[in-house]
Design a protein around this motif. Structure first.
Motif, PDB file in Angstrom:
ATOM      1  N   ILE A   1      -9.959  -2.224   0.202  1.00  0.00           N
ATOM      2  CA  ILE A   1      -8.851  -2.844   1.194  1.00  0.00           C
ATOM      3  C   ILE A   1      -9.470  -4.375   1.644  1.00  0.00           C
ATOM      4  N   PRO A   2      -8.407  -4.502   1.336  1.00  0.00           N
ATOM      5  CA  PRO A   2      -9.627  -6.320   2.793  1.00  0.00           C
ATOM      6  C   PRO A   2      -9.614  -5.715   4.257  1.00  0.00           C
ATOM      7  N   ARG A   3     -10.585  -5.874   5.082  1.00  0.00           N
ATOM      8  CA  ARG A   3     -10.757  -5.859   6.412  1.00  0.00           C
ATOM      9  C   ARG A   3      -9.128  -5.933   7.223  1.00  0.00           C
ATOM     10  N   SER A   4      -8.404  -6.994   6.856  1.00  0.00           N
ATOM     11  CA  SER A   4      -7.499  -7.714   7.767  1.00  0.00           C
ATOM     12  C   SER A   4      -6.331  -6.711   7.041  1.00  0.00           C
ATOM     13  N   ALA A   5      -5.559  -6.381   6.245  1.00  0.00           N
ATOM     14  CA  ALA A   5      -5.034  -5.411   5.427  1.00  0.00           C
ATOM     15  C   ALA A   5      -5.177  -4.257   6.453  1.00  0.00           C
ATOM     16  N   VAL A   6      -6.372  -3.263   6.900  1.00  0.00           N
ATOM     17  CA  VAL A   6      -7.244  -2.901   7.731  1.00  0.00           C
ATOM     18  C   VAL A   6      -6.858  -2.645   9.198  1.00  0.00           C
ATOM     19  N   SER A   7      -6.945  -3.703   9.802  1.00  0.00           N
ATOM     20  CA  SER A   7      -6.163  -4.047  11.090  1.00  0.00           C
ATOM     21  C   SER A   7      -4.977  -4.460  11.112  1.00  0.00           C
ATOM     22  N   GLY A   8      -4.415  -4.593  10.596  1.00  0.00           N
ATOM     23  CA  GLY A   8      -3.269  -4.867  10.527  1.00  0.00           C
ATOM     24  C   GLY A   8      -1.656  -3.474  10.706  1.00  0.00           C
ATOM     25  N   ILE A   9      -2.797  -2.375   9.699  1.00  0.00           N
ATOM     26  CA  ILE A   9      -1.894  -1.339   9.734  1.00  0.00           C
ATOM     27  C   ILE A   9      -2.478  -0.485  10.705  1.00  0.00           C
ATOM     28  N   ILE A  10      -3.462  -0.703  11.714  1.00  0.00           N
ATOM     29  CA  ILE A  10      -3.935  -0.102  12.744  1.00  0.00           C
ATOM     30  C   ILE A  10      -3.374  -0.976  14.082  1.00  0.00           C
ATOM     31  N   THR A  11      -3.320  -1.553  13.698  1.00  0.00           N
ATOM     32  CA  THR A  11      -2.247  -2.508  14.867  1.00  0.00           C
ATOM     33  C   THR A  11      -0.670  -2.152  14.791  1.00  0.00           C
ATOM     34  N   LYS A  12      -0.518  -2.256  13.578  1.00  0.00           N
ATOM     35  CA  LYS A  12       1.064  -1.958  13.327  1.00  0.00           C
ATOM     36  C   LYS A  12       1.365   0.049  13.974  1.00  0.00           C
ATOM     37  N   TRP A  13       0.977   0.636  14.309  1.00  0.00           N
ATOM     38  CA  TRP A  13       0.354   2.513  14.292  1.00  0.00           C
ATOM     39  C   TRP A  13       1.134   2.015  15.224  1.00  0.00           C
ATOM     40  N   LYS A  14      -0.093   1.030  16.285  1.00  0.00           N
ATOM     41  CA  LYS A  14      -0.460   1.423  17.610  1.00  0.00           C
ATOM     42  C   LYS A  14       0.789   0.669  18.346  1.00  0.00           C
ATOM     43  N   GLN A  15       2.036  -0.348  17.991  1.00  0.00           N
ATOM     44  CA  GLN A  15       3.321  -0.978  18.271  1.00  0.00           C
ATOM     45  C   GLN A  15       4.326  -0.268  18.316  1.00  0.00           C
ATOM     46  N   LEU A  16       3.704   0.603  16.733  1.00  0.00           N
ATOM     47  CA  LEU A  16       5.200   0.940  16.220  1.00  0.00           C
ATOM     48  C   LEU A  16       5.170   2.653  16.371  1.00  0.00           C
TER      49      LEU A  16
ATOM     50  N   LEU B   1       0.462  -1.247  -0.169  1.00  0.00           N
ATOM     51  CA  LEU B   1      -0.121   0.313  -0.142  1.00  0.00           C
ATOM     52  C   LEU B   1       0.942   1.117   0.329  1.00  0.00           C
ATOM     53  N   SER B   2      -0.122   2.519  -0.377  1.00  0.00           N
ATOM     54  CA  SER B   2       1.474   3.710  -1.452  1.00  0.00           C
ATOM     55  C   SER B   2       0.886   3.698   0.829  1.00  0.00           C
ATOM     56  N   GLU B   3       2.344   5.105   1.234  1.00  0.00           N
ATOM     57  CA  GLU B   3       1.127   5.015   2.119  1.00  0.00           C
ATOM     58  C   GLU B   3       0.643   6.681   2.310  1.00  0.00           C
ATOM     59  N   PHE B   4       0.293   7.135   0.829  1.00  0.00           N
ATOM     60  CA  PHE B   4      -1.078   7.512   1.272  1.00  0.00           C
ATOM     61  C   PHE B   4      -1.816   7.297   1.625  1.00  0.00           C
ATOM     62  N   ARG B   5      -2.011   6.075   1.285  1.00  0.00           N
ATOM     63  CA  ARG B   5      -3.340   5.295   1.765  1.00  0.00           C
ATOM     64  C   ARG B   5      -3.337   4.930   3.363  1.00  0.00           C
ATOM     65  N   ARG B   6      -2.326   4.502   3.509  1.00  0.00           N
ATOM     66  CA  ARG B   6      -1.925   4.029   4.847  1.00  0.00           C
ATOM     67  C   ARG B   6      -1.955   5.163   5.815  1.00  0.00           C
ATOM     68  N   GLY B   7      -2.113   6.185   4.820  1.00  0.00           N
ATOM     69  CA  GLY B   7      -2.470   7.435   6.055  1.00  0.00           C
ATOM     70  C   GLY B   7      -3.596   7.578   6.190  1.00  0.00           C
ATOM     71  N   THR B   8      -4.608   7.173   4.878  1.00  0.00           N
ATOM     72  CA  THR B   8      -6.160   7.281   5.089  1.00  0.00           C
ATOM     73  C   THR B   8      -6.582   6.304   5.771  1.00  0.00           C
ATOM     74  N   VAL B   9      -6.019   5.345   5.835  1.00  0.00           N
ATOM     75  CA  VAL B   9      -6.216   4.098   7.361  1.00  0.00           C
ATOM     76  C   VAL B   9      -6.595   5.124   8.897  1.00  0.00           C
ATOM     77  N   ILE B  10      -5.368   5.444   8.782  1.00  0.00           N
ATOM     78  CA  ILE B  10      -4.985   6.156  10.138  1.00  0.00           C
ATOM     79  C   ILE B  10      -6.057   6.792  10.759  1.00  0.00           C
ATOM     80  N   GLY B  11      -5.549   7.941   9.369  1.00  0.00           N
ATOM     81  CA  GLY B  11      -6.840   9.381   9.397  1.00  0.00           C
ATOM     82  C   GLY B  11      -8.082   8.939  10.051  1.00  0.00           C
ATOM     83  N   CYS B  12      -8.852   7.818   9.254  1.00  0.00           N
ATOM     84  CA  CYS B  12     -10.069   6.853   9.399  1.00  0.00           C
ATOM     85  C   CYS B  12     -10.211   6.612  10.360  1.00  0.00           C
TER      86      CYS B  12
END
Length: 89
Positions: A45-60, A18-29
């Motif tokens: 994008i799949p729900r699993s990908a959204v969940s993974g992005i959010i989890t990674k953002w919370k941890q790291l 995923l592009s940095e923009f799309r990952r940032g959009t997920v976090i913004g939402c």
């Protein structure tokens, strides 16, 4: 809401990143209290990908891609060494 036939973005394949923009959009939402399902539909994008992005953002604290771990390389070295030892006997 866009339908599948009018959506410009295509579904993410397994090997695509995923592009940095799309990952940032997920976090913004996520920060706007959208559900994972709503974010998935919005960003397409799949729900699993959204969940993974959010989890990674919370941890790291970041959504940037991390370098691969060394575990795979060290296991490969061990396996090659073991095979060479067995072949020399």
């Amino acid at each position: 809401m866009q339908t599948a036939s009018t959506n410009i973005c295509e579904r993410m394949g397994r090997s695509q990143e995923l592009s940095e923009f799309r990952r940032g959009t997920v976090i913004g939402c996520h920060l706007c209290n959208k559900s994972i399902r709503d974010i998935s539909l919005l960003v397409n994008i799949p729900r699993s990908a959204v969940s993974g992005i959010i989890t990674k953002w919370k941890q790291l604290g970041t959504t940037a891609t991390q370098p691969p771990s060394e575990r795979g390389q060290s296991m490969l070295k061990r396996t090659v060494h073991r095979i060479r030892c067995l072949q020399s006997q």
